[in-house]
Design a protein around this motif. Structure first.
Motif, PDB file in Angstrom:
ATOM      1  N   TYR A  21       0.775  -0.966   0.074  1.00  0.00           N
ATOM      2  CA  TYR A  21       0.048   0.124  -0.047  1.00  0.00           C
ATOM      3  C   TYR A  21       0.830   1.107   0.144  1.00  0.00           C
ATOM      4  CZ  TYR A  21      -3.523   3.477   1.534  1.00  0.00           C
ATOM      5  OH  TYR A  21      -4.263   4.508   1.560  1.00  0.00           O
ATOM      6  N   LEU A  22       1.938   1.468   0.846  1.00  0.00           N
ATOM      7  CA  LEU A  22       2.777   2.445   0.930  1.00  0.00           C
ATOM      8  C   LEU A  22       3.563   2.716  -0.376  1.00  0.00           C
ATOM      9  CD1 LEU A  22       4.349   2.286   4.694  1.00  0.00           C
ATOM     10  CD2 LEU A  22       2.290   3.958   3.656  1.00  0.00           C
ATOM     11  N   TRP A  23       3.994   1.554  -0.852  1.00  0.00           N
ATOM     12  CA  TRP A  23       4.727   1.622  -2.260  1.00  0.00           C
ATOM     13  C   TRP A  23       3.861   2.206  -3.507  1.00  0.00           C
ATOM     14  CZ3 TRP A  23       4.368  -1.398  -6.847  1.00  0.00           C
ATOM     15  CH2 TRP A  23       5.388  -1.118  -7.701  1.00  0.00           C
ATOM     16  N   LEU A  24       2.553   1.745  -3.484  1.00  0.00           N
ATOM     17  CA  LEU A  24       1.715   2.198  -4.416  1.00  0.00           C
ATOM     18  C   LEU A  24       1.135   3.705  -4.365  1.00  0.00           C
ATOM     19  CD1 LEU A  24      -0.683  -0.793  -4.525  1.00  0.00           C
ATOM     20  CD2 LEU A  24       0.910  -0.051  -6.528  1.00  0.00           C
ATOM     21  N   ARG A  25       1.167   4.131  -3.007  1.00  0.00           N
ATOM     22  CA  ARG A  25       0.651   5.536  -2.467  1.00  0.00           C
ATOM     23  C   ARG A  25       1.956   6.520  -3.153  1.00  0.00           C
ATOM     24  NH1 ARG A  25      -2.965   8.059  -2.920  1.00  0.00           N
ATOM     25  NH2 ARG A  25      -2.721   9.073  -0.818  1.00  0.00           N
TER      26      ARG A  25
END
Length: 290
Positions: free
Chosen positions: A53-57
């Motif tokens: 999730y953090l990588w995609l954001r």
């Protein structure tokens, strides 16, 4: 022959499901020798989902809407909490190979549940469901399943839940692309943490290095790679191909279980393997059009 980028991605995703997912049954068995099952699964999916999730954001992907979080929560409940969490719980008393064989009934459940969305199984599929049912009965006559009736029940519930959740997810609001994996893993991980608390699971005083390596393997290969590959395939190819891993996973799990953990199959488990594989061949019409 020219292969497009899509063909290459589908091939890599199938490899991940066939072989990596087949190995995760043994990895879970090793992990729960030190960690309680629901706690282990919660750690696995919260870390994998959070990192993704953090990588995609960071890459600028939009956050899921409230409705999409709701859809991801429902799918996470059926696939990851009841499905994957159930397998981890059952593997406390059932070998990894037998667990994989029980989960191989998933396409049979999918054929039954597809009636909810207006698809009536063909006579060939009903024959596969009947044959698979016989296979499940034979499997439950084996020594391991008879020694653990609760484990047997939980495995069948997990398989049915995975099938239902997979079908349901196609009819719910869901984030686009890989964000769906991240949202489902985060939601499922949080619910698994709740299940761990409800079962009064405690953090062990000592954790074997093998269990730590197994959890890391499950996070990186079982969740970030293979789970994302499953969701990608389910939207990119016909369901029959996306669920064809059911042919291969039990064989991979049984070979690894016998090789690395000394697990052995009895006659009942072997006959059940043959029956369930034949049933899956009938239910998965790989040669037909969509």
């Amino acid at each position: 022959m020219h292969f497009s980028r899509q063909h290459i991605l589908i091939g890599l995703a199938l490899f991940a499901l066939y072989f990596i997912w087949g190995s995760t049954y043994l990895a879970m068995r090793i992990a729960i020798e030190s960690l309680p099952p629901f706690m282990m699964a919660a750690i696995r999916f919260i870390v994998a989902g959070g990192v993704l999730y953090l990588w995609l954001r960071w890459r600028g992907k939009p956050a899921p809407t409230l409705r999409q979080w709701g859809g991801a929560s429902l799918v996470g409940l059926f696939l990851l909490v009841i499905g994957n969490g159930g397998v981890a719980y059952a593997e406390q008393t059932v070998s990894s190979g037998v667990a994989a064989l029980a989960v191989a009934t998933m396409p049979l459940w999918a054929a039954v549940f597809s009636r909810i969305w207006g698809y009536a199984p063909s006579s060939r599929e009903w024959l596969g469901i009947l044959l698979g049912t016989v296979g499940v009965v034979v499997l439950n006559l084996g020594a391991e399943m008879r020694a653990s009736p609760l484990g047997a029940m939980v495995l069948l519930l997990a398989s049915a839940s995975w099938a239902f959740g997979s079908l349901l997810g196609k009819h719910l609001p869901m984030p686009q692309g890989v964000m769906a994996s991240a949202a489902q893993m985060l939601c499922g991980g949080v619910m698994l943490l709740g299940a761990s608390w409800m079962h009064h699971e405690a953090i062990p005083q000592t954790i074997e290095p093998a269990a730590i390596y197994a959890v890391l393997y499950l996070i990186v290969f079982g969740s970030l790679i293979a789970y994302s590959a499953y969701l990608f395939l389910y939207n990119a190819v016909r369901p029959a191909l996306a669920t064809s891993y059911a042919f291969v996973n039990p064989l991979v799990a049984m070979i690894l279980g016998a090789w690395l953990a000394g697990e052995a199959l009895g006659h009942a488990e072997f006959y059940a393997l043959v029956l369930i594989m034949l049933a899956v061949v009938l239910v998965l019409p790989l040669g037909r059009r969509r």
